[in-house]
Design a protein around this motif. Structure first.
Motif, PDB file in Angstrom:
ATOM      1  N   ASP A  72       1.259  -0.983   0.178  1.00  0.00           N
ATOM      2  CA  ASP A  72       0.263  -0.026   0.094  1.00  0.00           C
ATOM      3  C   ASP A  72       0.702   1.252   0.015  1.00  0.00           C
ATOM      4  O   ASP A  72       0.697   2.038  -0.426  1.00  0.00           O
ATOM      5  CB  ASP A  72      -0.884  -0.010   1.096  1.00  0.00           C
ATOM      6  CG  ASP A  72      -1.793  -0.642   1.277  1.00  0.00           C
ATOM      7  OD1 ASP A  72      -2.711  -1.243   0.182  1.00  0.00           O
ATOM      8  OD2 ASP A  72      -2.216  -2.395   2.387  1.00  0.00           O
ATOM      9  N   VAL A  73       2.100   1.076   1.459  1.00  0.00           N
ATOM     10  CA  VAL A  73       2.966   2.820   1.007  1.00  0.00           C
ATOM     11  C   VAL A  73       4.066   2.227   0.714  1.00  0.00           C
ATOM     12  O   VAL A  73       4.626   0.693   1.311  1.00  0.00           O
ATOM     13  CB  VAL A  73       2.937   3.157   2.546  1.00  0.00           C
ATOM     14  CG1 VAL A  73       3.292   4.051   2.672  1.00  0.00           C
ATOM     15  CG2 VAL A  73       1.091   3.947   2.526  1.00  0.00           C
ATOM     16  N   GLN A  74       4.500   2.693   0.195  1.00  0.00           N
ATOM     17  CA  GLN A  74       6.681   2.440   0.321  1.00  0.00           C
ATOM     18  C   GLN A  74       6.835   3.603   1.062  1.00  0.00           C
ATOM     19  O   GLN A  74       6.874   4.488  -0.196  1.00  0.00           O
ATOM     20  CB  GLN A  74       6.764   1.621  -1.609  1.00  0.00           C
ATOM     21  CG  GLN A  74       8.350   1.552  -1.685  1.00  0.00           C
ATOM     22  CD  GLN A  74       8.374   0.741  -2.539  1.00  0.00           C
ATOM     23  OE1 GLN A  74       8.554   1.140  -4.008  1.00  0.00           O
ATOM     24  NE2 GLN A  74       8.923  -0.851  -2.524  1.00  0.00           N
ATOM     25  N   VAL A  75       7.964   3.153   1.325  1.00  0.00           N
ATOM     26  CA  VAL A  75       8.845   4.519   1.951  1.00  0.00           C
ATOM     27  C   VAL A  75      10.752   4.496   0.781  1.00  0.00           C
ATOM     28  O   VAL A  75      11.053   3.803   1.066  1.00  0.00           O
ATOM     29  CB  VAL A  75       9.609   4.105   3.501  1.00  0.00           C
ATOM     30  CG1 VAL A  75      10.285   4.988   4.254  1.00  0.00           C
ATOM     31  CG2 VAL A  75       8.309   4.353   4.595  1.00  0.00           C
ATOM     32  N   LEU A  76      10.517   5.661   0.424  1.00  0.00           N
ATOM     33  CA  LEU A  76      12.121   5.792  -0.624  1.00  0.00           C
ATOM     34  C   LEU A  76      12.688   6.494  -0.315  1.00  0.00           C
ATOM     35  O   LEU A  76      12.439   7.730   0.057  1.00  0.00           O
ATOM     36  CB  LEU A  76      11.045   6.825  -1.830  1.00  0.00           C
ATOM     37  CG  LEU A  76       9.745   5.798  -2.184  1.00  0.00           C
ATOM     38  CD1 LEU A  76       9.074   7.114  -3.477  1.00  0.00           C
ATOM     39  CD2 LEU A  76       9.637   4.528  -3.195  1.00  0.00           C
ATOM     40  N   SER A  77      13.996   5.975  -0.590  1.00  0.00           N
ATOM     41  CA  SER A  77      14.570   7.268  -0.097  1.00  0.00           C
ATOM     42  C   SER A  77      16.134   7.295  -1.557  1.00  0.00           C
ATOM     43  O   SER A  77      16.201   6.158  -2.518  1.00  0.00           O
ATOM     44  CB  SER A  77      16.262   6.716   0.773  1.00  0.00           C
ATOM     45  OG  SER A  77      15.811   5.420   1.007  1.00  0.00           O
TER      46      SER A  77
END
Length: 142
Positions: A72-77
């Motif tokens: 549902d959600v992806q944390v990006l760096s």
């Protein structure tokens, strides 16, 4: 239940000329995307660093993957090659601002699904703290 992937990388479409201009280095990181429709190459100057998939620079392709995987959600760096730790502090700050701008544009493709983390110049603690404050106002999640 919401499924959150807390560790994913992005390598925006940063060209060699942009990398040279901001880093002041011939061996700066950039992305070559001419290897095929779903292939790219992370570059360090003229040297190939690592092959990559389209999801690294194409947010629509990433969201398609997230849907397929049930995320549902992806944390990006940004990828570690983009961190700029070898740069002098002022150049690193400029580089981080540029990468951060790319990350915000990438995440804007799917607000609420793509949650960007900012990049900061760790060479200078005060500048890094100031950049986090600035980045949070711009819409970063951390």
């Amino acid at each position: 239940m919401t499924v959150v992937d807390v560790h994913a990388h992005v390598f925006p479409e940063i060209g060699r000329a942009e990398s040279r201009r901001i880093t002041g280095r011939e061996d700066g990181p950039w992305l070559r995307t001419t290897d095929g429709p779903d292939a790219g190459m992370m570059m360090a100057g003229a040297s190939e660093y690592r092959p990559v998939r389209r999801t690294l620079w194409d947010p629509a392709a990433r969201v398609t993957d997230l849907d397929r995987l049930g995320v549902d959600v992806q944390v990006l760096s940004s990828t570690p090659l983009l961190f700029g730790y070898g740069l002098e502090a002022a150049r690193a700050a400029d580089w981080c601002r540029s990468v951060n701008g790319h990350l915000l544009r990438y995440a804007a493709h799917a607000p609420g699904r793509l949650a960007p983390l900012c990049q900061v110049p760790l060479q200078d603690t005060e500048a890094a703290c100031a950049m986090v404050t600035e980045a949070m106002r711009e819409g970063f999640h951390g």
